[in-house]
Write a protein that holds these residues in place. Structure first.
Motif, PDB file in Angstrom:
ATOM      1  N   THR A  40       0.856  -1.188   0.000  1.00 30.82           N
ATOM      2  CA  THR A  40       0.000   0.000   0.000  1.00 30.82           C
ATOM      3  C   THR A  40       0.891   1.236   0.000  1.00 30.82           C
ATOM      4  OG1 THR A  40      -1.764   1.212   1.167  1.00 30.82           O
ATOM      5  CG2 THR A  40      -0.115   0.139   2.539  1.00 30.82           C
ATOM      6  N   LEU A  41       0.371   2.342  -0.552  1.00 36.18           N
ATOM      7  CA  LEU A  41       1.080   3.611  -0.427  1.00 36.18           C
ATOM      8  C   LEU A  41       0.716   4.253   0.913  1.00 36.18           C
ATOM      9  CD1 LEU A  41       2.881   5.822  -1.668  1.00 36.18           C
ATOM     10  CD2 LEU A  41       0.834   6.773  -2.758  1.00 36.18           C
ATOM     11  N   GLY A  42      -0.502   3.992   1.374  1.00 35.84           N
ATOM     12  CA  GLY A  42      -0.938   4.564   2.650  1.00 35.84           C
ATOM     13  C   GLY A  42      -1.329   6.028   2.548  1.00 35.84           C
ATOM     14  N   HIS A  43      -1.588   6.488   1.323  1.00 33.78           N
ATOM     15  CA  HIS A  43      -1.932   7.902   1.132  1.00 33.78           C
ATOM     16  C   HIS A  43      -3.420   8.015   0.803  1.00 33.78           C
ATOM     17  CE1 HIS A  43      -0.931  12.085   0.433  1.00 33.78           C
ATOM     18  NE2 HIS A  43      -1.728  12.060  -0.613  1.00 33.78           N
ATOM     19  N   PHE A  44      -4.199   8.456   1.775  1.00 31.42           N
ATOM     20  CA  PHE A  44      -5.654   8.484   1.616  1.00 31.42           C
ATOM     21  C   PHE A  44      -6.224   9.861   1.960  1.00 31.42           C
ATOM     22  CE2 PHE A  44      -4.456   4.114   2.744  1.00 31.42           C
ATOM     23  CZ  PHE A  44      -4.934   3.441   1.628  1.00 31.42           C
ATOM     24  N   PRO A  45      -6.008  10.829   1.068  1.00 31.81           N
ATOM     25  CA  PRO A  45      -6.684  12.113   1.297  1.00 31.81           C
ATOM     26  C   PRO A  45      -8.186  11.914   1.140  1.00 31.81           C
ATOM     27  CG  PRO A  45      -5.729  12.053  -0.894  1.00 31.81           C
ATOM     28  CD  PRO A  45      -5.277  10.799  -0.195  1.00 31.81           C
ATOM     29  N   GLN A  46      -8.966  12.867   1.625  1.00 30.20           N
ATOM     30  CA  GLN A  46     -10.420  12.712   1.528  1.00 30.20           C
ATOM     31  C   GLN A  46     -10.859  12.588   0.071  1.00 30.20           C
ATOM     32  OE1 GLN A  46     -12.946  15.883   3.252  1.00 30.20           O
ATOM     33  NE2 GLN A  46     -13.760  14.255   4.517  1.00 30.20           N
ATOM     34  N   SER A  47     -10.080  13.163  -0.841  1.00 32.81           N
ATOM     35  CA  SER A  47     -10.384  13.101  -2.270  1.00 32.81           C
ATOM     36  C   SER A  47      -9.917  11.806  -2.911  1.00 32.81           C
ATOM     37  CB  SER A  47      -9.680  14.258  -2.982  1.00 32.81           C
ATOM     38  OG  SER A  47      -8.261  14.103  -2.855  1.00 32.81           O
ATOM     39  N   PHE A  48      -9.371  10.884  -2.109  1.00 30.27           N
ATOM     40  CA  PHE A  48      -8.705   9.677  -2.605  1.00 30.27           C
ATOM     41  C   PHE A  48      -9.372   9.040  -3.831  1.00 30.27           C
ATOM     42  CE2 PHE A  48      -8.599   4.967  -2.362  1.00 30.27           C
ATOM     43  CZ  PHE A  48      -7.248   4.757  -2.630  1.00 30.27           C
ATOM     44  N   GLU A  49     -10.699   8.912  -3.778  1.00 34.90           N
ATOM     45  CA  GLU A  49     -11.388   8.190  -4.854  1.00 34.90           C
ATOM     46  C   GLU A  49     -11.414   8.958  -6.168  1.00 34.90           C
ATOM     47  OE1 GLU A  49     -14.927   7.781  -2.346  1.00 34.90           O
ATOM     48  OE2 GLU A  49     -14.798   5.620  -2.716  1.00 34.90           O
ATOM     49  N   HIS A  50     -11.191  10.264  -6.107  1.00 36.35           N
ATOM     50  CA  HIS A  50     -11.330  11.096  -7.311  1.00 36.35           C
ATOM     51  C   HIS A  50     -10.140  12.001  -7.508  1.00 36.35           C
ATOM     52  CE1 HIS A  50     -15.313   9.823  -6.292  1.00 36.35           C
ATOM     53  NE2 HIS A  50     -15.289  10.563  -5.213  1.00 36.35           N
ATOM     54  N   SER A  51      -8.975  11.581  -7.098  1.00 34.10           N
ATOM     55  CA  SER A  51      -7.798  12.420  -7.299  1.00 34.10           C
ATOM     56  C   SER A  51      -6.657  11.540  -7.793  1.00 34.10           C
ATOM     57  CB  SER A  51      -7.421  13.154  -6.005  1.00 34.10           C
ATOM     58  OG  SER A  51      -7.215  12.247  -4.945  1.00 34.10           O
ATOM     59  N   THR A  52      -5.631  12.186  -8.325  1.00 35.21           N
ATOM     60  CA  THR A  52      -4.543  11.433  -8.950  1.00 35.21           C
ATOM     61  C   THR A  52      -3.227  11.657  -8.217  1.00 35.21           C
ATOM     62  OG1 THR A  52      -3.966  13.261 -10.425  1.00 35.21           O
ATOM     63  CG2 THR A  52      -5.590  11.657 -11.246  1.00 35.21           C
ATOM     64  N   LEU A  53      -2.325  10.729  -8.435  1.00 32.47           N
ATOM     65  CA  LEU A  53      -0.976  10.810  -7.888  1.00 32.47           C
ATOM     66  C   LEU A  53      -0.327  12.147  -8.246  1.00 32.47           C
ATOM     67  CD1 LEU A  53       1.609   9.669  -6.685  1.00 32.47           C
ATOM     68  CD2 LEU A  53       1.930   8.335  -8.781  1.00 32.47           C
ATOM     69  N   GLY A  54      -0.438  12.547  -9.502  1.00 34.88           N
ATOM     70  CA  GLY A  54       0.165  13.815  -9.922  1.00 34.88           C
ATOM     71  C   GLY A  54      -0.425  14.994  -9.169  1.00 34.88           C
ATOM     72  N   GLN A 107      -5.197  11.069   5.152  1.00 32.31           N
ATOM     73  CA  GLN A 107      -5.798  11.010   6.487  1.00 32.31           C
ATOM     74  C   GLN A 107      -4.917  10.236   7.468  1.00 32.31           C
ATOM     75  OE1 GLN A 107      -9.647   9.343   5.678  1.00 32.31           O
ATOM     76  NE2 GLN A 107     -10.494  11.269   4.920  1.00 32.31           N
ATOM     77  N   GLN A 108      -4.035   9.377   6.939  1.00 30.99           N
ATOM     78  CA  GLN A 108      -3.165   8.617   7.829  1.00 30.99           C
ATOM     79  C   GLN A 108      -1.706   9.060   7.700  1.00 30.99           C
ATOM     80  OE1 GLN A 108      -5.307   5.225   6.152  1.00 30.99           O
ATOM     81  NE2 GLN A 108      -5.060   4.235   8.143  1.00 30.99           N
ATOM     82  N   SER A 109      -1.542  10.356   7.428  1.00 25.49           N
ATOM     83  CA  SER A 109      -0.171  10.869   7.275  1.00 25.49           C
ATOM     84  C   SER A 109       0.628  10.765   8.568  1.00 25.49           C
ATOM     85  CB  SER A 109      -0.185  12.317   6.779  1.00 25.49           C
ATOM     86  OG  SER A 109      -0.567  13.200   7.812  1.00 25.49           O
ATOM     87  N   ASP A 110      -0.062  10.659   9.704  1.00 29.53           N
ATOM     88  CA  ASP A 110       0.678  10.486  10.961  1.00 29.53           C
ATOM     89  C   ASP A 110       1.516   9.215  10.932  1.00 29.53           C
ATOM     90  OD1 ASP A 110      -0.293  12.798  12.149  1.00 29.53           O
ATOM     91  OD2 ASP A 110      -2.079  11.814  12.902  1.00 29.53           O
ATOM     92  N   GLY A 111       1.035   8.236  10.181  1.00 31.70           N
ATOM     93  CA  GLY A 111       1.781   6.985  10.097  1.00 31.70           C
ATOM     94  C   GLY A 111       2.610   6.876   8.837  1.00 31.70           C
ATOM     95  N   TYR A 112       2.025   7.226   7.702  1.00 30.06           N
ATOM     96  CA  TYR A 112       2.692   6.986   6.422  1.00 30.06           C
ATOM     97  C   TYR A 112       3.440   8.210   5.907  1.00 30.06           C
ATOM     98  CZ  TYR A 112      -0.077   2.683   6.229  1.00 30.06           C
ATOM     99  OH  TYR A 112      -0.622   1.449   6.497  1.00 30.06           O
ATOM    100  N   GLY A 113       3.212   9.362   6.497  1.00 32.84           N
ATOM    101  CA  GLY A 113       3.854  10.588   6.015  1.00 32.84           C
ATOM    102  C   GLY A 113       3.028  11.258   4.941  1.00 32.84           C
ATOM    103  N   SER A 114       3.377  12.506   4.645  1.00 35.18           N
ATOM    104  CA  SER A 114       2.736  13.238   3.569  1.00 35.18           C
ATOM    105  C   SER A 114       3.344  12.787   2.247  1.00 35.18           C
ATOM    106  CB  SER A 114       2.959  14.739   3.757  1.00 35.18           C
ATOM    107  OG  SER A 114       2.398  15.149   4.977  1.00 35.18           O
ATOM    108  N   ILE A 115       2.779  13.273   1.151  1.00 38.76           N
ATOM    109  CA  ILE A 115       3.234  12.784  -0.154  1.00 38.76           C
ATOM    110  C   ILE A 115       4.711  13.094  -0.376  1.00 38.76           C
ATOM    111  CG2 ILE A 115       2.616  14.821  -1.556  1.00 38.76           C
ATOM    112  CD1 ILE A 115       1.981  11.110  -2.511  1.00 38.76           C
TER     113      ILE A 115
END
Lengths: 554, 554
Positions: free
Chosen positions: B200-214, B224-232
């Protein structure tokens, strides 16, 4: 404040300081190295004394001198030979080779000691108007030529801007866990100021005793315990940098989604944009417990696999340092002391031979530290458990104690070896885990071929340190006999072969030494043409006249 | 690939999707909100249908169209009304207010779907030659106007460059723990591709379902879990970006001391320099265990102190989210469901009143996840122990389950509220810990005053999330009755007051939404004049003609 007069001008560190070997141990080492290099070591000609060198007189006119004095104070403008010579070079191998021969190269026209931000800004204005380069100089410990007082062709000379009078702790914010300093403060002074608040920065590069906060930031420095505390960029909250066009500053916030991070424009900028004058840093509770130990692996591959797993599992260690077989073997030879009848570590190692810990064996140093004994113990236990799964054999605390004792002393060995006509150089890179083992092999092979070709003999070895989830730093050491007639050509050829091999293996051009003069020929290959152009575009906005540190990064 | 035709063009997310409230629950909510806002809610006029809107015909000449078709393929150049309208705006509140009224504003002259790096480069060349702006468009979920198809005064219009055909997993490097993707891949596709490798990348912003890596990279997104996985930016190893002058790319190495980090020039660049086409990311083992729970504190100060201590102690949680008293109270009201006779969480909360968990009480959601049950349990136990020391009362797993279930659904509530003539907007910042509590108070006070002044009523609340050693993000929500005659003026006044208050409190201009059009007026204040000039200098090197996304960041 760094007491420059107590430091060697043509060697590492403090006058009178050394590796601390006894005469008998030195003899043993000389014999041992002679054997390995296939020749008896002869004392090199003694280095030229500073007093014997007469730099060309400063080209600064009375008007410029007056303007500089007005900018930063009468006493802060120094043009004496001693000041100018001690700011003429850093501590790279070619620097020392040149200085020892009395070939100083370019010398700054003056050395300036501004004591506040306004004075720095005023100096930059004078320099721009007088067509002078400004070279920021902190501890002067650059090993890549980062402080060489070069001027651009359209400039009349270079000024060395010594930052060490900018050395105050500005404030401590206990609640946010940050501290703000002027950037010319040196390592020991910074840690002493934090110790009063029971805090530490946890940033201990090998140059710690003779380098400054600003230098760490300008070179993206990584300390020996970066596995625990992070590199300097992880520790940086906010910065102030004086450029010829004004001040660039970032805000004291923990994170922002506001364009490219301004801190990151300053981190690694090597004085090409401006002078870093202040920094706010993340600090940590001072550790009450530290535990450093050794572990033996059958091979570099086994040890590297263990390190990778420890990092990937998030074991909160502060330090992981895995020597390859050559470095392990040479360290053991260096440990030998005729005055000591029995060395328990060596005896233990001998006993392990039967279990397959033979020629390929590699020592891992691993350590953890922190405020709570229980957490440190747990980290060490987890690290050890992972190490054991990869065939690791505990060596106990003795290797850890030796590491702590010598952590800042190893570079003194270089000067002693130069006295024996033997050169030591180091180069470092960072590689993805999947490139690390083949990279290690290819680079060591290239180094050995180069040493043979350019020095007729030589030793090459490496250790892995500064680990990340996706890779680690490899730090290479070469030792070779100097050819007095062509010392610099020798160095240049070996450096070139090493760097080509590092880039061919997919490594970074440097992991924590920086670019300076020495890595500049490879910079475009590393950055890409447009990546470099982008940074030049940035420079054109903050330093359109090219005042700042020409001939290095940009 | 994002299926744009299944998404709302003038609202959040997928057609047919909603918060999932029953009719009875909606009635209750309407009554409850009406009571709080002091007026009965009337249905708003129905939004204008897309089919009713006729954008001005594309201004592209036959020659430019032919050149674009040659650049990226016949089918990849679309000029129909549907494509142009669905690429005319993002998902900010003013975007939705405008679209619902049928006031579309600028519309791209064409929408392009390049499928490889060469096509992107070719499009940029055509745009430069034809004096057209290029606006990169990923998921189109920007809430700050980042994808508005603006053109500079010297340009004839804007092209929307839709990146969603650049959606392939390029390679997985299990040994290094990295994966490389084309940057137009959306959240679910990226996670599905990684799931095949148990990653997993562990990157789940609220827009996760409708946003892109770029998009995540271009805006310095935090999940939402940046406390564990870090920001992008913590997850990014290497990048490729196509600019009008060529490709900027960084190397796949874990760390380098080579000038300013090129990744950091791209992270947060919001399309102002070029189009991000590829990224190599640090990935993690897919968690097998996840534990999310609630804890109640007597006050926001108590909860914040607990969060701060958890982060400072390095407890490996993946998520910490502390609602202030107003948000806690409103969330409870939102939970109420007439169909449910008994709500154990509410009952538990009622019982705690007697112990001082009254009007000021605040709910903390805390979670940990990972491959090993033991580690997750230990993290949760440590977090709980710290929480208890600050008066925290366990609320068990129910609040955690609700968070997981609704984590991507909350934004649907905004569309429903707009149907009731009620606006919701959010703004976020990051503050040092020592500024956090006063900042929270000052900003909420400013928001309430602004709502009263510009909407006659309104609710303001906040939560703390995305914590760092030195501070945390505060995320504010405002709810207020729309004045149909001056919806955009209302929004603009409130947004202005909010942003002024945030900067006055020492916060960052945005923590994870970005700059876009909406924060641009404050950008110079945040960056400083020279900081902004430095970025413009950078832009001049990679985009001298100003093709890339004008009117936003730079």
């Amino acid at each position: 404040m760094i007491a420059r007069e107590r430091l060697r001008w043509n060697g590492w560190g403090r006058l009178g300081e050394s590796m601390g070997f006894s005469r008998a141990r030195e003899e043993l080492l000389r014999a041992e190295l002679g054997r390995r290099l296939g020749r008896s070591l002869e004392p090199a000609p003694p280095p030229v004394e500073l007093e014997a060198i007469r730099p060309a007189p400063s080209k600064l006119g009375a008007e410029t001198l007056a303007a500089l004095r007005a900018a930063c104070g009468e006493d802060a403008v120094r043009t004496g030979a001693y000041e100018r010579l001690t700011h003429a070079a850093g501590k790279s191998l070619p620097d020392l080779l040149r200085l020892r021969r009395g070939e100083v190269g370019p010398v700054p026209e003056a050395v300036l000691y501004p004591a506040d931000e306004g004075a720095v800004a005023a100096v930059l204005r004078v320099a721009r108007d007088a067509r002078l380069a400004v070279v920021p100089f902190g501890g002067g410990s650059s090993v890549v030529g980062g402080v060489a007082p070069l001027a651009a062709p359209d400039q009349t000379g270079a000024l060395s801007l010594d930052t060490t009078h900018l050395d105050r702790l500005l404030r401590v914010d206990l609640e946010s866990g940050t501290a703000s300093f002027q950037a010319g403060i040196d390592g020991p002074a910074l840690e002493a100021a934090l110790a009063e608040h029971d805090l530490t920065l946890g940033h201990f590069p090998q140059s710690f005793e003779h380098s400054t906060l600003g230098g760490w930031i300008a070179t993206r420095s990584a300390g020996q315990q970066s596995d625990g505390y992070g590199s300097i960029e992880d520790l940086t909250v906010a910065l102030r940098m004086v450029t010829p066009e004004g001040v660039v500053r970032s805000l004291e916030v923990p994170h922002a989604a506001i364009g490219p991070d301004l801190n990151e424009l300053v981190l690694g900028s090597e004085g090409a944009f401006g002078v870093i004058v202040e920094a706010t840093l993340r600090v940590h509770p001072r550790p009450r417990v530290a535990d450093d130990r050794g572990m033996l692996f059958r091979s570099f591959a086994d040890g590297a696999a263990a390190v990778r797993e420890m990092v990937r599992a998030g074991v909160p260690v502060s330090m992981l340092r895995l020597s390859d077989a050559s470095e392990t073997e040479l360290s053991l030879a260096l440990r030998r002391d005729p005055a000591r009848r029995f060395d328990p570590t060596e005896a233990a190692l001998r006993a392990t031979d039967a279990f397959g810990y033979g020629a390929g064996r590699c020592v891992l140093l691993y350590g953890a530290e922190g405020p709570h004994r229980r957490e440190v113990r747990r980290a060490m236990r987890r690290a050890r458990a992972i190490g054991r799964r990869h065939g690791g054999l505990s060596l106990g605390r003795a290797p850890g104690r030796a590491w702590r004792r010598d952590r800042f002393r190893t570079p003194y060995l270089r000067d002693w070896l130069l006295d024996q006509g033997v050169a030591v150089d180091t180069m470092e890179t960072a590689l993805s885990w999947h490139r690390l083992l083949p990279g290690h092999e290819e680079i060591v092979r290239a180094l050995r071929a180069s040493l043979l070709a350019h020095a007729g003999a030589g030793l090459a070895m490496a250790h892995l340190s500064h680990s990340y989830r996706d890779g680690a730093c490899l730090y290479f050491t070469v030792i070779y006999p100097l050819d007095a007639a062509r010392e610099l050509e020798q160095w240049s050829a070996i450096k070139g072969d090493a760097t080509d091999a590092i880039l061919a293996a997919g490594g970074s051009l440097s992991h924590h030494h920086g670019v300076g003069v020495d890595h500049r020929p490879w910079l475009e290959r590393e950055r890409g043409t447009l990546g470099l152009e982008a940074l030049r575009g940035l420079k054109s906005a903050v330093d359109p006249a090219g005042v700042m540190n020409p001939g290095k990064l940009l």
